[in-house]
Design a protein around this motif. Sequence first.
Motif, PDB file in Angstrom:
ATOM      1  N   LEU A   1       0.826  -1.210   0.000  1.00 32.36           N
ATOM      2  CA  LEU A   1       0.000   0.000   0.000  1.00 32.36           C
ATOM      3  C   LEU A   1       0.856   1.254   0.000  1.00 32.36           C
ATOM      4  CD1 LEU A   1      -2.856  -0.996   2.478  1.00 32.36           C
ATOM      5  CD2 LEU A   1      -3.008  -0.741  -0.002  1.00 32.36           C
ATOM      6  N   GLU A   2       1.966   1.208   0.711  1.00 34.45           N
ATOM      7  CA  GLU A   2       2.869   2.360   0.726  1.00 34.45           C
ATOM      8  C   GLU A   2       3.524   2.561  -0.633  1.00 34.45           C
ATOM      9  OE1 GLU A   2       5.491   1.454   3.925  1.00 34.45           O
ATOM     10  OE2 GLU A   2       4.002   1.885   5.477  1.00 34.45           O
ATOM     11  N   ASP A   3       3.920   1.460  -1.265  1.00 29.21           N
ATOM     12  CA  ASP A   3       4.495   1.578  -2.608  1.00 29.21           C
ATOM     13  C   ASP A   3       3.465   2.113  -3.595  1.00 29.21           C
ATOM     14  OD1 ASP A   3       7.037   0.802  -1.936  1.00 29.21           O
ATOM     15  OD2 ASP A   3       6.931  -1.170  -2.867  1.00 29.21           O
ATOM     16  N   LEU A   4       2.227   1.637  -3.490  1.00 32.09           N
ATOM     17  CA  LEU A   4       1.181   2.114  -4.388  1.00 32.09           C
ATOM     18  C   LEU A   4       0.944   3.610  -4.193  1.00 32.09           C
ATOM     19  CD1 LEU A   4      -0.980   1.447  -6.518  1.00 32.09           C
ATOM     20  CD2 LEU A   4      -2.579   1.032  -4.622  1.00 32.09           C
ATOM     21  N   ALA A   5       0.873   4.050  -2.947  1.00 29.05           N
ATOM     22  CA  ALA A   5       0.676   5.476  -2.685  1.00 29.05           C
ATOM     23  C   ALA A   5       1.835   6.294  -3.246  1.00 29.05           C
ATOM     24  CB  ALA A   5       0.526   5.711  -1.185  1.00 29.05           C
ATOM     25  N   LEU A   6       3.042   5.766  -3.125  1.00 31.48           N
ATOM     26  CA  LEU A   6       4.219   6.463  -3.635  1.00 31.48           C
ATOM     27  C   LEU A   6       4.159   6.618  -5.155  1.00 31.48           C
ATOM     28  CD1 LEU A   6       7.141   7.594  -3.330  1.00 31.48           C
ATOM     29  CD2 LEU A   6       7.929   5.205  -3.534  1.00 31.48           C
ATOM     30  N   ILE A   7       3.886   5.535  -5.872  1.00 34.96           N
ATOM     31  CA  ILE A   7       3.907   5.626  -7.329  1.00 34.96           C
ATOM     32  C   ILE A   7       2.687   6.377  -7.860  1.00 34.96           C
ATOM     33  CG2 ILE A   7       5.389   3.596  -7.576  1.00 34.96           C
ATOM     34  CD1 ILE A   7       2.976   1.950  -8.404  1.00 34.96           C
ATOM     35  N   ARG A   8       1.575   6.316  -7.139  1.00 33.18           N
ATOM     36  CA  ARG A   8       0.401   7.088  -7.554  1.00 33.18           C
ATOM     37  C   ARG A   8       0.702   8.588  -7.486  1.00 33.18           C
ATOM     38  NH1 ARG A   8      -2.832   6.471  -3.391  1.00 33.18           N
ATOM     39  NH2 ARG A   8      -3.687   4.443  -3.995  1.00 33.18           N
ATOM     40  N   ALA A   9       1.274   9.026  -6.388  1.00 31.14           N
ATOM     41  CA  ALA A   9       1.607  10.448  -6.233  1.00 31.14           C
ATOM     42  C   ALA A   9       2.658  10.870  -7.256  1.00 31.14           C
ATOM     43  CB  ALA A   9       2.091  10.718  -4.813  1.00 31.14           C
ATOM     44  N   ALA A  10       3.646  10.001  -7.498  1.00 32.06           N
ATOM     45  CA  ALA A  10       4.701  10.331  -8.458  1.00 32.06           C
ATOM     46  C   ALA A  10       4.140  10.437  -9.869  1.00 32.06           C
ATOM     47  CB  ALA A  10       5.799   9.279  -8.392  1.00 32.06           C
ATOM     48  N   ALA A  11       3.224   9.542 -10.236  1.00 31.39           N
ATOM     49  CA  ALA A  11       2.633   9.580 -11.569  1.00 31.39           C
ATOM     50  C   ALA A  11       1.815  10.852 -11.771  1.00 31.39           C
ATOM     51  CB  ALA A  11       1.767   8.346 -11.798  1.00 31.39           C
ATOM     52  N   ALA A  12       1.087  11.269 -10.738  1.00 30.97           N
ATOM     53  CA  ALA A  12       0.306  12.505 -10.836  1.00 30.97           C
ATOM     54  C   ALA A  12       1.220  13.711 -11.014  1.00 30.97           C
ATOM     55  CB  ALA A  12      -0.563  12.665  -9.600  1.00 30.97           C
ATOM     56  N   GLU A  13       2.308  13.747 -10.259  1.00 22.39           N
ATOM     57  CA  GLU A  13       3.257  14.848 -10.385  1.00 22.39           C
ATOM     58  C   GLU A  13       3.915  14.834 -11.766  1.00 22.39           C
ATOM     59  OE1 GLU A  13       7.017  16.840  -7.933  1.00 22.39           O
ATOM     60  OE2 GLU A  13       6.166  14.907  -7.269  1.00 22.39           O
ATOM     61  N   ALA A  14       4.232  13.645 -12.255  1.00 20.32           N
ATOM     62  CA  ALA A  14       4.850  13.518 -13.568  1.00 20.32           C
ATOM     63  C   ALA A  14       3.908  13.991 -14.668  1.00 20.32           C
ATOM     64  CB  ALA A  14       5.253  12.067 -13.802  1.00 20.32           C
ATOM     65  N   GLY A  15       2.639  13.632 -14.570  1.00 24.00           N
ATOM     66  CA  GLY A  15       1.671  14.066 -15.565  1.00 24.00           C
ATOM     67  C   GLY A  15       1.524  15.574 -15.600  1.00 24.00           C
ATOM     68  N   ALA A  16       1.492  16.194 -14.431  1.00 28.33           N
ATOM     69  CA  ALA A  16       1.391  17.652 -14.372  1.00 28.33           C
ATOM     70  C   ALA A  16       2.623  18.314 -14.978  1.00 28.33           C
ATOM     71  CB  ALA A  16       1.197  18.089 -12.920  1.00 28.33           C
ATOM     72  N   LEU A  17       3.791  17.752 -14.716  1.00 28.39           N
ATOM     73  CA  LEU A  17       5.018  18.291 -15.298  1.00 28.39           C
ATOM     74  C   LEU A  17       5.001  18.181 -16.819  1.00 28.39           C
ATOM     75  CD1 LEU A  17       7.884  19.427 -15.150  1.00 28.39           C
ATOM     76  CD2 LEU A  17       8.703  17.085 -14.733  1.00 28.39           C
ATOM     77  N   ALA A  18       4.565  17.034 -17.331  1.00 27.45           N
ATOM     78  CA  ALA A  18       4.512  16.854 -18.780  1.00 27.45           C
ATOM     79  C   ALA A  18       3.600  17.885 -19.432  1.00 27.45           C
ATOM     80  CB  ALA A  18       4.039  15.436 -19.110  1.00 27.45           C
ATOM     81  N   LEU A  19       2.444  18.121 -18.843  1.00 31.09           N
ATOM     82  CA  LEU A  19       1.516  19.105 -19.402  1.00 31.09           C
ATOM     83  C   LEU A  19       2.104  20.505 -19.386  1.00 31.09           C
ATOM     84  CD1 LEU A  19      -1.835  17.815 -17.856  1.00 31.09           C
ATOM     85  CD2 LEU A  19      -1.196  17.747 -20.273  1.00 31.09           C
ATOM     86  N   SER A  20       2.772  20.861 -18.293  1.00 31.74           N
ATOM     87  CA  SER A  20       3.359  22.200 -18.212  1.00 31.74           C
ATOM     88  C   SER A  20       4.504  22.367 -19.200  1.00 31.74           C
ATOM     89  CB  SER A  20       3.827  22.491 -16.780  1.00 31.74           C
ATOM     90  OG  SER A  20       4.910  21.661 -16.412  1.00 31.74           O
ATOM     91  N   GLU A  21       5.281  21.303 -19.405  1.00 30.07           N
ATOM     92  CA  GLU A  21       6.376  21.364 -20.377  1.00 30.07           C
ATOM     93  C   GLU A  21       5.844  21.528 -21.800  1.00 30.07           C
ATOM     94  OE1 GLU A  21       9.822  21.344 -20.177  1.00 30.07           O
ATOM     95  OE2 GLU A  21       9.383  21.834 -18.087  1.00 30.07           O
TER      96      GLU A  21
END
Length: 265
Positions: A6-26
Amino acid sequence: MSAELLEDLALIRAAAAEAGALALSERAAGLRIDSKPGGSPVTSADLKVDALLRDRLLGARPDYGWLSEETADAPERLTRRRIFVVDPIDGTVAFMKARPWWCVPIAVIDGDRPVAAVIHAPALNETFEATLGGGARLNGRPIAASDVETLDDASVLADARLLQGPQWSEPWPPMRFEKRNAIAYRMALVASGAFDATLALTPKWDWDIAAGALIATEAGALVTDHHGRPWAFNRADPRQASIVCAAAGVHPLIVQRTRTIPLTL
């Protein structure tokens, strides 16, 4: 389900959301586009997202290994019990053209199998996720593969031309075909029951398919190569021979036909 998963899932979920936002801004700021060996495009967003994910994920789990499309592979990952498998942007061409069918897939591999996975499609506000034995979800709600049991009128994510030609000893029945750029997203759509199958008869990289493999199987779909062989991840060669990801009722019907085509890996 273990607290660790569950901790790993929470980690990668948050990272994927941050990555998606970065891609859109770029992309909004203007992309620099280069070509990789072989001619496929890579953008400045792919590279910045890769750096972000590496920093976030390995910063939180320094004992994990790393495999990413945009990072040079190293044999050191083979010594780690767990690794992150990442495609910073799956569906780069769709991303460049501002089409919605691109995503950020991230998987945690334990040994040779995925145990936690996320596929985040920022332009569609869709986040698919799964843990081993914990089921699959889309935006927090459980999903399941379709219950179709015949290929007639099945909905398939593939190029219709793939199933035409003299290599097939018998014609395929009429099916409905559509295309999506990102293979991880195609697997997620099979997991959710939006489509019945996706397939490709050529090798696919682990970063394209590891997250989708767990999400699809946890949703009740079956995932193998086109000879029906199961996948194993974190090997020296990070590829699988091919992909048949399909609802349990039609997967054997597809493999019965595709296993006549030789493996190339």
